[in-house]
Design a protein around this motif. Structure first.
Motif, short mmCIF file in Angstrom:
data_model
loop_
_atom_site.label_atom_id
_atom_site.label_comp_id
_atom_site.label_asym_id
_atom_site.label_seq_id
_atom_site.Cartn_x
_atom_site.Cartn_y
_atom_site.Cartn_z
N SER A 1 6.22 14.66 -11.58
CA SER A 1 7.24 15.56 -12.07
C SER A 1 8.12 16.08 -10.94
O SER A 1 7.62 16.49 -9.88
N SER A 2 9.42 16.04 -11.15
CA SER A 2 10.36 16.56 -10.16
C SER A 2 10.22 18.06 -9.98
O SER A 2 10.63 18.61 -8.95
N GLU A 3 9.65 18.73 -10.95
CA GLU A 3 9.49 20.19 -10.90
C GLU A 3 8.16 20.62 -10.28
O GLU A 3 7.94 21.82 -10.11
N SER A 4 7.28 19.69 -9.98
CA SER A 4 5.98 20.03 -9.41
C SER A 4 6.13 20.48 -7.96
O SER A 4 6.84 19.86 -7.17
N THR A 5 5.44 21.55 -7.62
CA THR A 5 5.48 22.05 -6.24
C THR A 5 4.65 21.21 -5.28
O THR A 5 4.84 21.30 -4.07
N HIS A 6 3.75 20.38 -5.82
CA HIS A 6 2.90 19.55 -4.97
C HIS A 6 3.41 18.11 -4.87
O HIS A 6 2.74 17.28 -4.24
N MET A 7 4.54 17.80 -5.49
CA MET A 7 4.99 16.42 -5.56
C MET A 7 5.24 15.82 -4.17
O MET A 7 4.76 14.72 -3.86
N LYS A 8 5.96 16.52 -3.31
CA LYS A 8 6.31 15.96 -2.01
C LYS A 8 5.07 15.72 -1.16
O LYS A 8 4.96 14.68 -0.50
N ALA A 9 4.12 16.65 -1.20
CA ALA A 9 2.91 16.49 -0.40
C ALA A 9 2.06 15.32 -0.91
O ALA A 9 1.52 14.55 -0.11
N VAL A 10 1.97 15.17 -2.23
CA VAL A 10 1.18 14.07 -2.80
C VAL A 10 1.83 12.73 -2.49
O VAL A 10 1.15 11.77 -2.11
N ILE A 11 3.14 12.65 -2.64
CA ILE A 11 3.84 11.39 -2.34
C ILE A 11 3.70 11.04 -0.87
O ILE A 11 3.46 9.88 -0.51
N LEU A 12 3.84 12.03 0.00
CA LEU A 12 3.72 11.77 1.43
C LEU A 12 2.32 11.27 1.80
O LEU A 12 2.16 10.32 2.56
N GLY A 13 1.29 11.91 1.25
CA GLY A 13 -0.07 11.55 1.62
C GLY A 13 -0.55 10.26 1.01
O GLY A 13 -1.17 9.43 1.69
N THR A 14 -0.27 10.06 -0.31
CA THR A 14 -0.85 8.91 -1.01
C THR A 14 0.07 7.71 -1.10
O THR A 14 -0.41 6.59 -1.28
N SER A 15 1.37 7.92 -0.99
CA SER A 15 2.31 6.81 -1.14
C SER A 15 3.02 6.43 0.14
O SER A 15 3.76 5.43 0.17
N VAL A 16 2.83 7.21 1.20
CA VAL A 16 3.46 6.89 2.48
C VAL A 16 2.42 6.74 3.58
O VAL A 16 2.30 5.69 4.22
N VAL A 17 1.65 7.81 3.82
CA VAL A 17 0.69 7.79 4.93
C VAL A 17 -0.43 6.80 4.68
O VAL A 17 -0.75 5.96 5.55
N PHE A 18 -1.07 6.88 3.51
CA PHE A 18 -2.20 5.99 3.21
C PHE A 18 -1.80 4.51 3.24
O PHE A 18 -2.46 3.70 3.91
N PRO A 19 -0.73 4.08 2.57
CA PRO A 19 -0.33 2.68 2.69
C PRO A 19 0.04 2.28 4.11
O PRO A 19 -0.20 1.14 4.52
N SER A 20 0.62 3.21 4.88
CA SER A 20 0.98 2.89 6.26
C SER A 20 -0.25 2.60 7.11
O SER A 20 -0.26 1.67 7.93
N LEU A 21 -1.31 3.40 6.92
CA LEU A 21 -2.54 3.15 7.66
C LEU A 21 -3.18 1.82 7.26
O LEU A 21 -3.70 1.08 8.11
N VAL A 22 -3.12 1.51 5.96
CA VAL A 22 -3.68 0.23 5.50
C VAL A 22 -2.89 -0.93 6.08
O VAL A 22 -3.47 -1.94 6.52
N VAL A 23 -1.57 -0.81 6.09
CA VAL A 23 -0.73 -1.88 6.65
C VAL A 23 -1.01 -2.05 8.13
O VAL A 23 -1.08 -3.19 8.64
N LEU A 24 -1.21 -0.96 8.85
CA LEU A 24 -1.51 -1.04 10.29
C LEU A 24 -2.84 -1.75 10.52
O LEU A 24 -2.94 -2.64 11.39
N PHE A 25 -3.86 -1.38 9.75
CA PHE A 25 -5.18 -2.02 9.92
C PHE A 25 -5.12 -3.50 9.55
O PHE A 25 -5.64 -4.36 10.28
N ASN A 26 -4.50 -3.82 8.43
CA ASN A 26 -4.43 -5.21 7.99
C ASN A 26 -3.55 -6.06 8.90
O ASN A 26 -3.76 -7.27 9.03
N SER A 27 -2.57 -5.43 9.55
CA SER A 27 -1.75 -6.17 10.53
C SER A 27 -2.60 -6.61 11.72
O SER A 27 -2.44 -7.72 12.25
N CYS A 28 -3.52 -5.73 12.13
CA CYS A 28 -4.43 -6.11 13.22
C CYS A 28 -5.34 -7.26 12.78
O CYS A 28 -5.61 -8.17 13.57
#
Length: 528
Positions: free
Chosen positions: A396-423
């Protein structure tokens, strides 16, 4: 005798010839009252139609024009005494403060017999499209690496003579929003290579960001602007194109993911291997991801709050499951290529299943309790400056937790997986080079080298490395298109990998066991 109307440029020349030699137009000048003076709103058009530099033409003639009676919005024409300070606001987004010392410099000593000299001050805004960098040999523009804030250029002029190295700076403020990015105050510097062109320079200007305004302090008068590194914005056409790409790509991925499941089941019956089971779990997660995306995109407009929130939860859950199983594929590859020996883990597949499906479920439930999911709305401007809205059941665009959830689960977590799998992929390349030597293969015709390269590319898709292109979406529009195409077609790439494994299994059945090609070694190890 026929009456002939003089051209606007000729009128500009006559008016300025009757002004003082230093470019000032005093209030008692008979020229401004008795002669037919061009109006100020026509100066830009007349200068742009000339053959000379339009910026020099504009500076010289804008102080000699005749302002409209009611005044033009965004245009300020004043005759100010040199002992006063100028504080004007041409628009709601711009403020200008000119010290009295600058006006005294502009007056150029026009004090005689105690008469107070007045200086013509012009402050207005122009469209940044008129400021073009030089052309290359093939007609392409150079220097367009930044964005002009608001696409507006602030013009500050006192008299027609150039003013530089002022003792007190001209202070200008440019209003911005929080997404403007890092700004830099610049002025327009004419090019000697091509008339009417130039480049932005920051010489003599200092920049401060107050949070809501860029404050510029410059020691000269010119055409001023703020260059920003703003986030890449989407137009209505790009948004529609990307929507069609994702819809078509997700439909193809869902179809080919279902075919991949069928091939993996047949392959597992023929050769029961743990690697194939991992591929099955990843393919199921990928199939759920694309099916949920199609449902969330198509059902966003008609679904209510609760159904749309449920669809958003399923979409987030399937996305986390896909990324998690990609990470487990990389972990499986780590056991085969790094540890090699003593890699037996009791109930290995069960433990992987608990992580692969349990972690996304736990995170999704927590986000659901926080009421994160709902209808996400993206507003974009179209060609007519009208609001164009895109909707999807996501968070929801109106959720106060939206940005934090997107950053943690859709940006940081996939980035760490991509870094590990690249190795892990780098280790695969190292094993391929060590298992037979790529240089010898290249001398032998390059057939196996080509097969090894295809294996590396297929593994990169299986390991979810195209998600690493998320970083380029913040840089350019082309990066957004590339990210969208590759990730929407990930199911197709997985199908090609499953098809290659099936064909490889059939060929290995009839081939001799002495085949030690590096591709066979990696493929066999990855599925054992």
């Amino acid at each position: 005798m026929a009456h002939t109307t003089p051209s606007p440029l000729l009128l500009l020349l006559l008016v300025c010839l009757c002004c003082h030699a230093d470019g000032h137009c005093p209030a008692n000048s008979p020229t401004l009252e008795t002669m037919v003076s061009p109006r100020c709103e026509n100066v830009l058009e007349d200068c742009l139609s000339g053959n000379l530099s339009w910026t020099r033409c504009y500076k010289q003639h804008i102080v000699c024009c005749k302002p409209a009676g009611r005044g033009k919005p965004g245009f300020i024409f004043l005759q100010v005494e040199t002992s006063n300070q100028v504080d004007v606001r041409p628009t709601v987004d711009h403020d200008v403060r000119m010290p009295s010392s600058a006006l005294q410099r502009a007056a150029s000593g026009e004090r005689s017999g105690g008469v107070v000299v007045k200086v013509v001050v012009v402050v207005t805004v122009l469209d940044s499209k008129h400021f073009q960098p030089p052309r290359r040999k093939r007609g392409r523009r150079v220097g367009a690496t930044h964005t002009v804030l608001g696409d507006t250029v602030l013009v500050v002029q006192a008299g027609s003579s150039p003013l530089q190295n002022l003792s007190e700076p001209i202070i200008m403020s440019f209003k911005h929003n929080n997404t403007a990015g890092e700004g830099r105050c610049v002025f327009w510097e004419e090019s000697a290579q091509e008339e009417g062109t130039g480049s932005w320079s920051s010489d003599g200007c200092d920049t401060n960001d107050s949070g809501s305004h860029f404050v510029c302090r410059c020691n000269h008068l010119s055409f001023f602007a703020v260059l920003v590194n703003a986030d890449v914005s989407l137009s209505k056409e790009d948004a529609v194109n990307l929507s069609w790409i994702t819809m078509v790509g997700s439909s193809l991925s869902a179809f080919f993911s279902a075919l991949s499941l069928f091939l993996y089941v047949c392959l597992h019956k023929r050769q029961p291997e743990r690697g194939v089971v991992l591929h099955v779990h990843l393919t199921v997660a990928l199939l759920c991801l694309h099916l949920c995306f199609l449902a969330c995109s198509l059902g966003a407009r008609g679904a209510g709050d609760w159904p749309c929130g449920a669809l958003g939860l399923l979409l987030h859950w399937s996305l986390l499951a896909t990324v998690t199983w990609s990470a487990l594929e990389g972990f499986h590859l780590y056991l085969l290529l790094v540890r090699v020996f003593n890699i037996y883990i009791r109930r290995y597949l069960l433990k992987l299943s608990v992580v692969g499906w349990g972690l996304p479920t736990l995170v999704s439930l927590v986000c659901g309790l926080l009421q994160v999911y709902g209808k996400y709305q993206l507003q974009l401007p179209d060609a007519n400056n009208q609001t164009f809205m895109l909707q999807i059941c996501w968070m929801s665009s109106e959720s106060t937790h939206m940005k934090a959830v997107i950053l943690g689960t859709s940006v940081v977590f996939p980035s760490l997986v991509v870094l590990f799998n690249s190795c892990m992929l780098a280790l695969v390349v190292r094993k391929l080079r060590a298992g037979g030597g790529w240089q010898k293969k290249a001398k032998g015709g390059g057939g196996r080298l080509w097969k090894d390269s295809v294996s590396v590319v297929a593994l990169s898709c299986l390991l979810g490395l195209p998600w690493g292109l998320l970083s380029v979406t913040y840089v350019s529009l082309a990066g957004i298109y590339l990210f969208t195409v590759l990730n929407s077609l990930q199911g197709v790439f997985v199908f090609l990998w499953s098809l290659a494994l099936t064909c490889k299994s059939s060929s290995d059945t009839s081939s001799s066991s002495g085949d030690t090609s590096s591709q066979r070694i990696i493929t066999t190890s990855f599925n054992n």
